[in-house]
Design a protein around this motif. Structure first.
Motif, PDB file in Angstrom:
ATOM      1  N   ARG A  92      34.715  21.961  11.178  1.00 33.42           N
ATOM      2  CA  ARG A  92      34.188  21.449  12.443  1.00 33.42           C
ATOM      3  C   ARG A  92      32.787  20.899  12.304  1.00 33.42           C
ATOM      4  NH1 ARG A  92      34.762  25.657  17.088  1.00 33.42           N
ATOM      5  NH2 ARG A  92      36.958  25.156  16.636  1.00 33.42           N
ATOM      6  N   TYR A  93      31.925  21.588  11.533  1.00 28.54           N
ATOM      7  CA  TYR A  93      30.514  21.223  11.527  1.00 28.54           C
ATOM      8  C   TYR A  93      30.066  20.492  10.253  1.00 28.54           C
ATOM      9  CZ  TYR A  93      30.363  24.393  15.484  1.00 28.54           C
ATOM     10  OH  TYR A  93      30.601  25.000  16.685  1.00 28.54           O
ATOM     11  N   VAL A  94      30.872  20.423   9.200  1.00 30.28           N
ATOM     12  CA  VAL A  94      30.461  19.757   7.964  1.00 30.28           C
ATOM     13  C   VAL A  94      31.416  18.611   7.615  1.00 30.28           C
ATOM     14  CG1 VAL A  94      30.022  20.072   5.483  1.00 30.28           C
ATOM     15  CG2 VAL A  94      29.380  21.874   7.099  1.00 30.28           C
ATOM     16  N   LEU A  95      32.708  18.946   7.413  1.00 28.47           N
ATOM     17  CA  LEU A  95      33.635  17.937   6.919  1.00 28.47           C
ATOM     18  C   LEU A  95      33.931  16.865   7.953  1.00 28.47           C
ATOM     19  CD1 LEU A  95      36.160  20.211   4.988  1.00 28.47           C
ATOM     20  CD2 LEU A  95      34.228  18.914   4.090  1.00 28.47           C
ATOM     21  N   THR A  96      34.076  17.263   9.225  1.00 26.95           N
ATOM     22  CA  THR A  96      34.393  16.255  10.249  1.00 26.95           C
ATOM     23  C   THR A  96      33.274  15.221  10.402  1.00 26.95           C
ATOM     24  OG1 THR A  96      35.796  17.841  11.392  1.00 26.95           O
ATOM     25  CG2 THR A  96      35.036  15.943  12.658  1.00 26.95           C
ATOM     26  N   PRO A  97      31.990  15.623  10.569  1.00 27.41           N
ATOM     27  CA  PRO A  97      30.932  14.576  10.633  1.00 27.41           C
ATOM     28  C   PRO A  97      30.843  13.734   9.354  1.00 27.41           C
ATOM     29  CG  PRO A  97      30.126  16.670  11.494  1.00 27.41           C
ATOM     30  CD  PRO A  97      31.430  16.961  10.857  1.00 27.41           C
ATOM     31  N   VAL A  98      30.941  14.377   8.185  1.00 28.30           N
ATOM     32  CA  VAL A  98      30.869  13.600   6.934  1.00 28.30           C
ATOM     33  C   VAL A  98      32.034  12.623   6.849  1.00 28.30           C
ATOM     34  CG1 VAL A  98      30.983  13.797   4.426  1.00 28.30           C
ATOM     35  CG2 VAL A  98      29.564  15.379   5.728  1.00 28.30           C
ATOM     36  N   GLY A  99      33.246  13.088   7.210  1.00 23.61           N
ATOM     37  CA  GLY A  99      34.409  12.200   7.163  1.00 23.61           C
ATOM     38  C   GLY A  99      34.283  11.032   8.121  1.00 23.61           C
ATOM     39  N   ARG A 100      33.747  11.291   9.320  1.00 26.80           N
ATOM     40  CA  ARG A 100      33.571  10.191  10.275  1.00 26.80           C
ATOM     41  C   ARG A 100      32.575   9.165   9.753  1.00 26.80           C
ATOM     42  NH1 ARG A 100      33.255  13.752  15.876  1.00 26.80           N
ATOM     43  NH2 ARG A 100      35.515  14.258  15.978  1.00 26.80           N
ATOM     44  N   GLY A 101      31.485   9.649   9.131  1.00 29.80           N
ATOM     45  CA  GLY A 101      30.510   8.704   8.574  1.00 29.80           C
ATOM     46  C   GLY A 101      31.105   7.874   7.440  1.00 29.80           C
ATOM     47  N   ILE A 102      31.860   8.552   6.542  1.00 29.16           N
ATOM     48  CA  ILE A 102      32.486   7.830   5.435  1.00 29.16           C
ATOM     49  C   ILE A 102      33.504   6.822   5.947  1.00 29.16           C
ATOM     50  CG2 ILE A 102      33.981   8.133   3.427  1.00 29.16           C
ATOM     51  CD1 ILE A 102      32.580  10.807   2.936  1.00 29.16           C
ATOM     52  N   ALA A 103      34.276   7.217   6.977  1.00 23.68           N
ATOM     53  CA  ALA A 103      35.259   6.294   7.539  1.00 23.68           C
ATOM     54  C   ALA A 103      34.590   5.071   8.153  1.00 23.68           C
ATOM     55  CB  ALA A 103      36.103   7.029   8.585  1.00 23.68           C
ATOM     56  N   TRP A 104      33.459   5.296   8.873  1.00 21.07           N
ATOM     57  CA  TRP A 104      32.745   4.154   9.468  1.00 21.07           C
ATOM     58  C   TRP A 104      32.213   3.231   8.374  1.00 21.07           C
ATOM     59  CZ3 TRP A 104      27.630   2.580   9.179  1.00 21.07           C
ATOM     60  CH2 TRP A 104      27.260   1.589  10.092  1.00 21.07           C
ATOM     61  N   LEU A 105      31.672   3.808   7.281  1.00 16.54           N
ATOM     62  CA  LEU A 105      31.142   2.995   6.201  1.00 16.54           C
ATOM     63  C   LEU A 105      32.265   2.218   5.506  1.00 16.54           C
ATOM     64  CD1 LEU A 105      28.702   2.227   4.459  1.00 16.54           C
ATOM     65  CD2 LEU A 105      29.146   4.250   3.057  1.00 16.54           C
ATOM     66  N   VAL A 106      33.379   2.902   5.215  1.00 16.78           N
ATOM     67  CA  VAL A 106      34.493   2.231   4.547  1.00 16.78           C
ATOM     68  C   VAL A 106      35.067   1.129   5.421  1.00 16.78           C
ATOM     69  CG1 VAL A 106      36.850   2.592   3.715  1.00 16.78           C
ATOM     70  CG2 VAL A 106      35.045   4.190   3.077  1.00 16.78           C
ATOM     71  N   ARG A 107      35.144   1.376   6.755  1.00 17.80           N
ATOM     72  CA  ARG A 107      35.670   0.350   7.649  1.00 17.80           C
ATOM     73  C   ARG A 107      34.777  -0.896   7.635  1.00 17.80           C
ATOM     74  NH1 ARG A 107      35.185   2.944  12.020  1.00 17.80           N
ATOM     75  NH2 ARG A 107      37.115   4.138  11.776  1.00 17.80           N
ATOM     76  N   GLY A 108      33.454  -0.686   7.637  1.00 15.68           N
ATOM     77  CA  GLY A 108      32.554  -1.843   7.599  1.00 15.68           C
ATOM     78  C   GLY A 108      32.659  -2.604   6.282  1.00 15.68           C
ATOM     79  N   LEU A 109      32.712  -1.836   5.154  1.00 17.40           N
ATOM     80  CA  LEU A 109      32.864  -2.505   3.865  1.00 17.40           C
ATOM     81  C   LEU A 109      34.188  -3.246   3.772  1.00 17.40           C
ATOM     82  CD1 LEU A 109      31.444   0.234   1.440  1.00 17.40           C
ATOM     83  CD2 LEU A 109      30.363  -1.921   2.125  1.00 17.40           C
ATOM     84  N   GLY A 110      35.248  -2.640   4.322  1.00 17.76           N
ATOM     85  CA  GLY A 110      36.552  -3.309   4.280  1.00 17.76           C
ATOM     86  C   GLY A 110      36.550  -4.604   5.058  1.00 17.76           C
ATOM     87  N   VAL A 111      35.931  -4.594   6.226  1.00 22.65           N
ATOM     88  CA  VAL A 111      35.881  -5.835   7.030  1.00 22.65           C
ATOM     89  C   VAL A 111      35.109  -6.925   6.289  1.00 22.65           C
ATOM     90  CG1 VAL A 111      34.993  -6.835   9.164  1.00 22.65           C
ATOM     91  CG2 VAL A 111      36.176  -4.627   9.213  1.00 22.65           C
ATOM     92  N   GLY A 112      33.960  -6.539   5.661  1.00 25.90           N
ATOM     93  CA  GLY A 112      33.180  -7.539   4.942  1.00 25.90           C
ATOM     94  C   GLY A 112      33.922  -8.084   3.725  1.00 25.90           C
ATOM     95  N   LEU A 113      34.541  -7.173   2.952  1.00 27.04           N
ATOM     96  CA  LEU A 113      35.283  -7.627   1.776  1.00 27.04           C
ATOM     97  C   LEU A 113      36.487  -8.473   2.163  1.00 27.04           C
ATOM     98  CD1 LEU A 113      35.164  -4.389  -0.421  1.00 27.04           C
ATOM     99  CD2 LEU A 113      33.866  -6.514  -0.745  1.00 27.04           C
ATOM    100  N   LEU A 114      37.142  -8.126   3.266  1.00 26.11           N
ATOM    101  CA  LEU A 114      38.280  -8.931   3.700  1.00 26.11           C
ATOM    102  C   LEU A 114      37.846 -10.350   4.077  1.00 26.11           C
ATOM    103  CD1 LEU A 114      41.287  -9.028   4.434  1.00 26.11           C
ATOM    104  CD2 LEU A 114      40.674  -8.205   6.722  1.00 26.11           C
ATOM    105  N   TRP A 115      36.757 -10.452   4.808  1.00 18.71           N
ATOM    106  CA  TRP A 115      36.273 -11.791   5.189  1.00 18.71           C
ATOM    107  C   TRP A 115      35.859 -12.580   3.952  1.00 18.71           C
ATOM    108  CZ3 TRP A 115      31.678 -14.412   4.669  1.00 18.71           C
ATOM    109  CH2 TRP A 115      31.575 -15.591   5.430  1.00 18.71           C
TER     110      TRP A 115
END
Length: 351
Positions: A107-130
């Protein structure tokens, strides 16, 4: 040994008009089967009666006692020990040492870290796709749409015209002018040969086999089946009839043995009980037991009275309880707060 439904049922009657083979087979088969079945039925009924008696008097109480002992000495203690000493402590340890830390970590460690990693990966994926579309996809799309597709359409038209002129038209002429007449001639020849071979096979193989089956094998098989059916039916009927007859004989033997045992043991014991023991018991009860009980009752009463007289002589007579003083009835409670009529200090009536 109680008779069963099969023993009570009468032997089935045979239908009239049976052949001589059935009549000739029935009597010897029944005699042989009866001689074989009667000892087996006697042993079977004796073992069945013994098994029922053993089950009723020994095995069933023993099984109930063992089941009670197993449940009392093993199942209940083991269940209590498992629930109290194993399941409850292990469950508490599991919840305290594993589940609670894992929930907190998730609840307090993995979930926030996972959300941050997911947001970063989503942004990188959008940039690489374009970037990939701009570098690799869009130039090839333009090349295919404006260069390769028109060239391919032209080549396809030329190839289709060449295939039609060089392959389709010659093949159609060859099929219509050469292959079709040749195939019809070959089919007519094969049809004639097939008809001739079929006629030869029919008259050389099929017709003799059908005649052999119809006029030789089928009548012989029917006769053999009739004989086997009669023999098997008579053997089965003989076994059933002899089993019922053996049951009747076994029941008669059992009744005879029961009657012999009753007249040799039960009736003498009953006669001795009724003629000797019962009058003797009544005489002992009326002549000895009742006077002895009366004498004992009288002696006990005398001892009680003597003990009371000795106590009175040594310690004196006990004091009689004093009756309680009679309290005159009150018509109205005498509490200070009694309501009055016409006066605030006196009641309407007094004792």
């Amino acid at each position: 040994m109680e008779p069963t439904d099969n023993d009570r049922r009468a032997p089935a009657r045979y239908e009239p008009g049976e052949g001589c083979l059935t009549t000739a087979v029935r009597l010897p088969v029944r005699i042989v089967v009866l001689l074989l079945v009667v000892p087996v039925r006697l042993v079977w009924d004796a073992l069945a009666a013994l098994g029922r008696a053993v089950h009723r008097t020994a095995l069933r109480p023993l099984g109930r006692g063992l089941a009670w002992l197993w449940r009392t000495l093993v199942v209940i203690p083991v269940a209590w020990t498992w629930r109290t000493l194993v399941v409850a402590p292990l469950g508490w340890l599991w919840r305290t040492l594993a589940v609670a830390p894992a929930v907190w970590l998730w609840r307090y460690v993995l979930t926030p870290v996972g959300r941050g990693i997911a947001w970063l990966v989503r942004g990188l994926g959008v940039g690489l796709l374009w970037l990939g579309k701009a570098v690799f996809v869009w130039p090839w799309v333009a090349l295919w749409r404006y260069v390769l597709a028109p060239v391919g359409r032209g080549i396809a038209v030329v190839v289709a015209w060449l295939v039609r002129c060089l392959v389709v038209v010659p093949a159609r002429w060859l099929y219509a002018a050469v292959l079709t007449p040749l195939g019809r001639g070959i089919a007519w020849l094969v049809r004639g040969l097939g008809t001739a071979l079929a006629t030869l096979v029919r008259w050389i193989v099929v017709v003799p086999l059908v005649a052999l089956w119809r006029y030789v094998l089928l009548p012989a098989g029917r006769a053999l089946a009739a004989v086997v059916t009669v023999v098997v039916r008579e053997i089965g009927a003989a076994f059933g009839h002899c089993w019922r007859v053996a049951g009747i004989i076994s029941r008669a033997v059992g009744r005879f043995l029961g009657t012999v045992l009753r007249w040799l043991f039960v009736e003498p014991v009953r006669w001795v009980y009724r003629t000797v023991l019962t009058p003797l018991g009544h005489g002992i009860r009326d002549g000895i037991w009742k006077p002895v009980r009366q004498a004992l009752r009288t002696a006990r009463e005398t001892v009680r009275q003597t003990r009371q007289e000795l106590r009175r002589a040594l310690f004196g007579a006990p004091k009689e309880p004093q009756p309680a003083a009679a309290v005159p009835p009150r018509r109205e409670p005498g509490a200070p707060g009694t309501r009055t009529l016409g006066s605030s200090t006196t009641a309407l009536t007094k004792d």
